[in-house]
Design a protein around this motif. Sequence first.
Motif, PDB file in Angstrom:
ATOM      1  N   PHE A 239       0.831  -1.205   0.000  1.00  0.00           N
ATOM      2  CA  PHE A 239       0.000   0.000   0.000  1.00  0.00           C
ATOM      3  C   PHE A 239       0.867   1.258   0.000  1.00  0.00           C
ATOM      4  N   TYR A 240       1.891   1.255   0.841  1.00  0.00           N
ATOM      5  CA  TYR A 240       2.725   2.442   1.016  1.00  0.00           C
ATOM      6  C   TYR A 240       3.601   2.716  -0.210  1.00  0.00           C
ATOM      7  N   LEU A 358      -2.955   5.721   2.777  1.00  0.00           N
ATOM      8  CA  LEU A 358      -1.625   5.365   2.266  1.00  0.00           C
ATOM      9  C   LEU A 358      -1.518   5.675   0.773  1.00  0.00           C
ATOM     10  N   ARG A 359      -2.619   5.618   0.055  1.00  0.00           N
ATOM     11  CA  ARG A 359      -2.633   6.042  -1.353  1.00  0.00           C
ATOM     12  C   ARG A 359      -2.359   7.551  -1.444  1.00  0.00           C
ATOM     13  N   HIS A 360      -2.978   8.312  -0.554  1.00  0.00           N
ATOM     14  CA  HIS A 360      -2.692   9.750  -0.487  1.00  0.00           C
ATOM     15  C   HIS A 360      -1.224   9.980  -0.122  1.00  0.00           C
ATOM     16  N   LEU A 387       0.725   6.069 -13.404  1.00  0.00           N
ATOM     17  CA  LEU A 387       1.030   5.166 -12.287  1.00  0.00           C
ATOM     18  C   LEU A 387      -0.205   4.864 -11.438  1.00  0.00           C
ATOM     19  N   MET A 388      -1.123   5.822 -11.352  1.00  0.00           N
ATOM     20  CA  MET A 388      -2.346   5.616 -10.580  1.00  0.00           C
ATOM     21  C   MET A 388      -3.460   4.947 -11.381  1.00  0.00           C
ATOM     22  N   GLY A 389      -3.279   4.856 -12.711  1.00  0.00           N
ATOM     23  CA  GLY A 389      -4.305   4.217 -13.542  1.00  0.00           C
ATOM     24  C   GLY A 389      -5.402   5.148 -13.988  1.00  0.00           C
ATOM     25  N   TRP A 390      -5.185   6.468 -13.903  1.00  0.00           N
ATOM     26  CA  TRP A 390      -6.184   7.439 -14.347  1.00  0.00           C
ATOM     27  C   TRP A 390      -5.982   7.747 -15.821  1.00  0.00           C
ATOM     28  N   SER A 391      -7.021   8.256 -16.466  1.00  0.00           N
ATOM     29  CA  SER A 391      -6.888   8.660 -17.858  1.00  0.00           C
ATOM     30  C   SER A 391      -5.989   9.891 -17.939  1.00  0.00           C
ATOM     31  N   ALA A 397      -6.062  13.874  -9.755  1.00  0.00           N
ATOM     32  CA  ALA A 397      -4.822  14.105  -9.013  1.00  0.00           C
ATOM     33  C   ALA A 397      -5.009  15.138  -7.909  1.00  0.00           C
ATOM     34  N   GLY A 398      -5.848  16.135  -8.151  1.00  0.00           N
ATOM     35  CA  GLY A 398      -6.054  17.187  -7.152  1.00  0.00           C
ATOM     36  C   GLY A 398      -6.565  16.658  -5.821  1.00  0.00           C
ATOM     37  N   GLN A 399      -7.294  15.535  -5.848  1.00  0.00           N
ATOM     38  CA  GLN A 399      -7.816  14.957  -4.610  1.00  0.00           C
ATOM     39  C   GLN A 399      -6.717  14.297  -3.780  1.00  0.00           C
ATOM     40  N   TYR A 400      -5.592  13.960  -4.435  1.00  0.00           N
ATOM     41  CA  TYR A 400      -4.539  13.198  -3.771  1.00  0.00           C
ATOM     42  C   TYR A 400      -3.286  14.022  -3.468  1.00  0.00           C
TER      43      TYR A 400
END
Length: 428
Positions: A239-240, A358-360, A387-391, A397-400
């Motif tokens: 996770f980390y 841990l994702r954050h 790397l996060m799997g987003w389009s 990304a702003g949420q993280y």
Amino acid sequence: MALNPYAVKKIVLSSGERLPVLIALATGAPLFEPSVYVLSEIRATNRASNTIDQVLRSIMILQLFLDSSQIDIEQRIREGSVFRLSELDELVRHCRRPVADQLKCNLIPPSHKSTRRSAAESVRLVQRQFAPTEVAGHTAANRIRVIRNYLDWLVRYRMTRYHSGATDGERLWSEWTCCKDSLDARLPRHKGRNTIGQREGLPPEVAEKLLSVTSPESPENPWDGEGTRVRNSVLIRWFYELGLRRGELLNVKIPDINFQSEELTVARRADDPEDPRKNQPLVKTRDRKIPLSPGLCRLTHEYITNTRRSTEGARRHPFLFVAMGTGAPLSLSAVNAVFASLRDAFQGEFNAVTPHVLRHTWNDRFSETMDSVKVSGSEEERMRSFLMGWSPTSKTAGQYTRRHVRLKAQQVSLEMQAKQTEGWGNND
């Protein structure tokens, strides 16, 4: 507390597909119209099992409202009407409340709801009505939208049976259109102005302490049994170091890991027939290949060859993380229990620690690394999204990156204030 008369259950088809159904617990039978709706309108569009599950849970709230208000929706449609405005207001209130609170309200018999109350009882009732426990605004809005879409389908579905005449059908559709517009007008609006208290990554010192105490050799390790300690240590490291979601991590099979190239394939496997879990962990984002550090590869390989191999039942399936008692693939609820036991053991020190936090935290570390190597903002965003799997065009990304942005903003603010203070000193 009253028991919910309904439940959403998942059945596993021979193809491996997980199909949620809304059932009445009194009979154990699926509700007919909701079943037809999800099969014809939701499942037919290849929506994920979890999406169908959430749709049915919103429809369940509609059923609870109809029961508590003693509304026979089929009879209403047959008579050419749907809801009065006051009923729509009550339906929206149901969507804003947790299901448990709705069940408490349904405990009051209808014959007693209008009886004369004492002044003290009336005050308590008003207090409960004006200060109820509410779900998040976006959750309530999603529920209302699902219920609106379902009712829209239900009215059309019933019109073909009860209103063959053009005049009756037009009158019913006109009434329903007014109800639909009224529901839209009652959707909670998210203004996006509340930023304090939103989820952020862990401070570096907390993350460092977490990795230290969850090492299998640590005297502070909270878990019993060598196998459990090793597995949970590797789990938290994954996770980390990778920033994966729970579903992504629990979906990993041993063949997905290439130990020679030190690479992981994050694969989408909805309705995998090899997965025996009813509540199948799913990859919500894009499939992708991401690198693994030599250290994480080594820890994972040792876990597979020693701990996992010696766990009875683990060889019956290819999933990486297993339950230590049975060897079955580790479940989503079991991961939640791992983190809950960690939080309980340290009495507040790790209260913020969850897989998603841990994702954050991974995203904070990624931002710091990008700053240190002077990567441009646009390139950083593309790399993070991959790397996060987003389009590539995702704004997720702003949420993280809240913690990283907040700390940088605070640093700049302090530097500006320091320069202004120095200027005042020179004027003396």
